[in-house]
Scaffold this motif. Structure first.
Motif, PDB file in Angstrom:
ATOM      1  N   VAL A  86     -13.995  13.659  46.811  1.00  0.00           N
ATOM      2  CA  VAL A  86     -14.071  12.704  47.922  1.00  0.00           C
ATOM      3  C   VAL A  86     -15.532  12.570  48.377  1.00  0.00           C
ATOM      4  O   VAL A  86     -16.024  11.456  48.597  1.00  0.00           O
ATOM      5  CB  VAL A  86     -13.145  13.124  49.079  1.00  0.00           C
ATOM      6  N   ALA A  87     -16.249  13.685  48.472  1.00  0.00           N
ATOM      7  CA  ALA A  87     -17.668  13.634  48.863  1.00  0.00           C
ATOM      8  C   ALA A  87     -18.485  12.851  47.839  1.00  0.00           C
ATOM      9  O   ALA A  87     -19.358  12.055  48.206  1.00  0.00           O
ATOM     10  CB  ALA A  87     -18.211  15.052  49.016  1.00  0.00           C
ATOM     11  N   PHE A  88     -18.182  13.049  46.554  1.00  0.00           N
ATOM     12  CA  PHE A  88     -18.885  12.328  45.484  1.00  0.00           C
ATOM     13  C   PHE A  88     -18.696  10.823  45.635  1.00  0.00           C
ATOM     14  O   PHE A  88     -19.650  10.049  45.541  1.00  0.00           O
ATOM     15  CB  PHE A  88     -18.350  12.807  44.129  1.00  0.00           C
ATOM     16  N   THR A  89     -17.464  10.394  45.893  1.00  0.00           N
ATOM     17  CA  THR A  89     -17.206   8.950  46.021  1.00  0.00           C
ATOM     18  C   THR A  89     -17.872   8.391  47.279  1.00  0.00           C
ATOM     19  O   THR A  89     -18.320   7.252  47.276  1.00  0.00           O
ATOM     20  CB  THR A  89     -15.700   8.638  46.049  1.00  0.00           C
ATOM     21  N   GLU A  90     -17.947   9.188  48.340  1.00  0.00           N
ATOM     22  CA  GLU A  90     -18.589   8.707  49.568  1.00  0.00           C
ATOM     23  C   GLU A  90     -20.103   8.612  49.386  1.00  0.00           C
ATOM     24  O   GLU A  90     -20.725   7.634  49.797  1.00  0.00           O
ATOM     25  CB  GLU A  90     -18.206   9.591  50.751  1.00  0.00           C
ATOM     26  N   GLU A  91     -20.693   9.638  48.735  1.00  0.00           N
ATOM     27  CA  GLU A  91     -22.149   9.615  48.497  1.00  0.00           C
ATOM     28  C   GLU A  91     -22.542   8.403  47.668  1.00  0.00           C
ATOM     29  O   GLU A  91     -23.564   7.770  47.900  1.00  0.00           O
ATOM     30  CB  GLU A  91     -22.590  10.875  47.740  1.00  0.00           C
ATOM     31  N   ARG A  92     -21.722   8.081  46.673  1.00  0.00           N
ATOM     32  CA  ARG A  92     -22.047   6.954  45.772  1.00  0.00           C
ATOM     33  C   ARG A  92     -21.484   5.634  46.278  1.00  0.00           C
ATOM     34  O   ARG A  92     -21.616   4.627  45.598  1.00  0.00           O
ATOM     35  CB  ARG A  92     -21.504   7.248  44.384  1.00  0.00           C
TER      36      ARG A  92
END
Ligand SMILES: [Zn+2]
Length: 145
Positions: free
Chosen positions: A26-32
């Motif tokens: 979830v953090a990866f998708t938010e960062e990108r």
């Protein structure tokens, strides 16, 4: 029915020992700033997992908290902020357990994940009174622009 077509962008990441798979994705998708992400493939291993089982309802969530060493033999689903992922895990005897990912997916050795992004779509969730759960809503990025 909800439906849409789109071009595809592919992202890949590897998580290491001790990282939690769901929150990391979830953090990866938010960062990108991914707006229509989904799991294309995932292999790896975990030492614990919290799953919701198939006969759960909105009022009665049937949860199981697995502990031990498990191979991730499948991970599928959509990965927007309210991710909807299902996982299949195999224990040291090869027995498999599966369900809806709730969290606590602590990586044992590695998790190699390929995330697809439908470039022309955006995913959201809205409560569906027919199911009692927030369900996937698919919109074109050109709509509501
Ligand atoms: Zn589910």
């Amino acid at each position: 029915m909800a439906a849409g077509a789109s071009d595809l962008t592919v992202h890949a990441l590897r998580l290491g020992p001790g990282q939690e798979l769901l929150s990391s994705l979830v953090a990866f998708t938010e960062e990108r700033k991914l707006r229509a992400p989904f799991i294309m493939t995932c292999v790896g291993s975990v030492t614990e997992a919290k799953l919701r089982l198939a006969d759960a309802t909105a009022e009665n969530s049937r949860l199981v908290h697995l502990q031990g060493k498990f191979e991730i033999v499948s991970l599928v689903g959509t990965l927007n902020r309210e991710a909807h992922l299902h996982i299949c895990l195999a224990d040291k005897e090869g027995r498999t357990f599966g369900g809806h990912v709730m969290g606590d997916l602590k990586v044992f050795t590695t998790a190699e994940v390929v995330v697809g992004e439908a470039s022309d779509l955006k995913f959201a969730r809205e409560m569906d009174d027919r199911t009692g759960f927030p369900e996937l809503v698919i919109n074109s990025r050109s709509e509501h622009a």
